[in-house]
Design an enzyme around this catalytic site. Structure first.
Site, PDB file in Angstrom:
ATOM      1  N   TYR A 108     -73.960  29.085  27.659  1.00 20.81           N
ATOM      2  CA  TYR A 108     -73.287  27.820  27.342  1.00 20.81           C
ATOM      3  C   TYR A 108     -74.001  26.715  28.092  1.00 20.81           C
ATOM      4  CZ  TYR A 108     -69.874  24.096  27.143  1.00 20.81           C
ATOM      5  OH  TYR A 108     -69.272  22.889  26.928  1.00 20.81           O
ATOM      6  N   GLU A 196     -73.359  19.458  23.250  1.00 23.36           N
ATOM      7  CA  GLU A 196     -72.995  20.827  23.637  1.00 23.36           C
ATOM      8  C   GLU A 196     -73.791  21.840  22.824  1.00 23.36           C
ATOM      9  OE1 GLU A 196     -68.692  22.602  24.366  1.00 23.36           O
ATOM     10  OE2 GLU A 196     -69.208  22.692  22.250  1.00 23.36           O
TER      11      GLU A 196
END
Ligand code: ADP
Ligand code: MG
Length: 386
Positions: A108, A196
């Site tokens: 992530y 993101e």
């Protein structure tokens, strides 16, 4: 302002961040053709303004172009409900067809604005993939953060520290350093509130690649980027929100039954608080701003009435720059035009207040005027209960 995954990936790619080969499609036939281009085996990805698609059936691996086409037929027009969409879900109108990548590890990585420090913050975790929120609550020590100083910017040693924390080494680690620095450039140059990548992957062949991408632009900076308005997919927005945008009104949908027409963001917050205090549940609020005209008030009123959850209307306006009689005319005009029979409570104050109240009480509408904020809130709650 949000954009789709495929648009976000186009941006990342122009900043040197590797993404899978892909093509966006608007019809099932286009999906089939794109799947052929990818060699048959590919990933079909529904494009909506929300994540969590994988678990909701919006991201699937297929092995033949026909299979891609069948899946596309099923997905187009379908409403996907994911933890990020809310119960009403979002309709699929575009599909991204991508080469299927053999993934070895998922990470992530994101950069977002931290309102606490008023700075960009980089967030990374070696436990990437579908459930980062769960990682954050279950094992917060697996989430690494770095607050970026706007004067020095992000330095390569800091990016390297993050890459090492992710457990990378050798050339992949160095690739990750450049990727992180490039991601920060995206944030700055594109005025992002969020960038993101989840998951960022290391492929079986040993390359880093952004397998998913989400970008949110800072609304306050849209004027600096002439291409942004054209990137917007209106099918993903609430139609009332689009309408409010046209008239430069700030409209926010909430979950209760009382429509709120106010002027000024501060007054809007206070109005919601006081309504709640008296047991009322706001359905939305619409801020007409400081110097609204009669037409603007009328449009605002009509937008509130189009929300089928609204069972009563609460108008709370301070007539400083705005005159109360002008507001009253706007309300009467809109309410008569659409034959509004819903209970309305108006609390207004400021210039021409007596005239405004007289116009409203003589209008024949189902309207009451409150003496003050508390009194008015109590009245609308009581009218709805009755
Ligand atoms: P979402 O976050 O909305 O669920 P993602 O784009 O992250 O959607 O896709 C979900 C999962 O599907 C990813 O975590 C990844 O494992 C897999 N995936 C996505 N795109 C590809 C691709 N092109 N090739 C192989 N696997 C993929
Ligand atoms: Mg994802």
């Amino acid at each position: 302002m949000n954009i789709h995954e495929y648009q976000a990936k186009e941006i990342l790619s122009t900043f040197g961040i590797p993404v899978p080969r892909g093509r966006v499609a608007l019809t099932a036939d286009q999906v089939e053709r794109a799947a052929k281009e990818m060699g048959g085996r590919c990933v079909v990805k529904a494009q909506i303004y929300a994540g969590g698609r994988g678990k909701a059936g919006g991201v699937k691996l297929v092995h033949h172009p026909e299979q891609a086409q069948d899946l596309a037929k099923e997905l187009f027009g379908k409403t996907l409900v994911t933890p990020q969409t809310g119960p009403e879900g979002l309709k699929v109108r575009r599909i991204l067809v991508e080469e299927a990548v053999d993934i070895a590890r998922e990470f992530y990585l994101s950069i977002t604005l931290d309102r606490g420090t008023s700075r960009y913050i980089l967030i990374a975790s070696a436990e990437g993939g579908m459930e980062i929120e769960e990682v954050a609550t279950r094992s917060p020590e697996k989430i690494h953060t770095l607050t970026i100083d706007p004067f020095t910017g992000l330095r390569s040693f800091q990016a390297r520290h993050i890459a090492l924390q992710l457990g990378l080494s050798g050339s992949v680690c160095e690739d990750c350093v450049s990727l992180i620095l490039n991601l920060y450039r995206v944030c700055l140059e594109k005025d992002c509130a969020l960038v993101e990548i989840n998951p960022l992957v290391v492929t079986r062949a040993g390359w880093l690649m952004a397998m998913d991408a989400k970008i949110t632009f800072d609304d306050n900076a849209i004027f600096r980027h002439r291409e942004y308005p054209d990137m917007m997919d209106y099918s993903q927005l609430d139609p009332l929100e689009i309408n409010a945008g046209k008239y430069d009104l700030a409209y926010i949908k909430l979950t209760g039954t009382i429509g709120c027409l106010v002027n000024g963001a501060g007054l809007a917050m206070a109005t919601l608080d006081v309504l709640k205090e008296f047991g009322g549940e706001p359905a939305n609020f619409l801020d007409v701003g400081g110097g609204a005209t009669r037409e603007k008030v009328a449009e605002a009123f009509k937008i509130i009435l189009q929300d089928s959850d609204v069972k009563g209307i609460f108008v709370n306006i301070f007539g400083g720059i705005m005159r109360c009689d002008v507001i009253a005319h706007g309300i009467i005009e809109a309410a008569s035009e659409v034959n509004c029979t819903l209970p309305i409570v108006v609390r207004m104050d400021g210039s021409q207040v007596e005239e405004g109240k007289r116009l409203l009480t003589e209008s024949g509408l189902n309207v009451q005027c409150g003496d003050n904020l508390g009194d008015a809130a109590a009245r609308i709650v009581k009218m709805l209960a009755g």
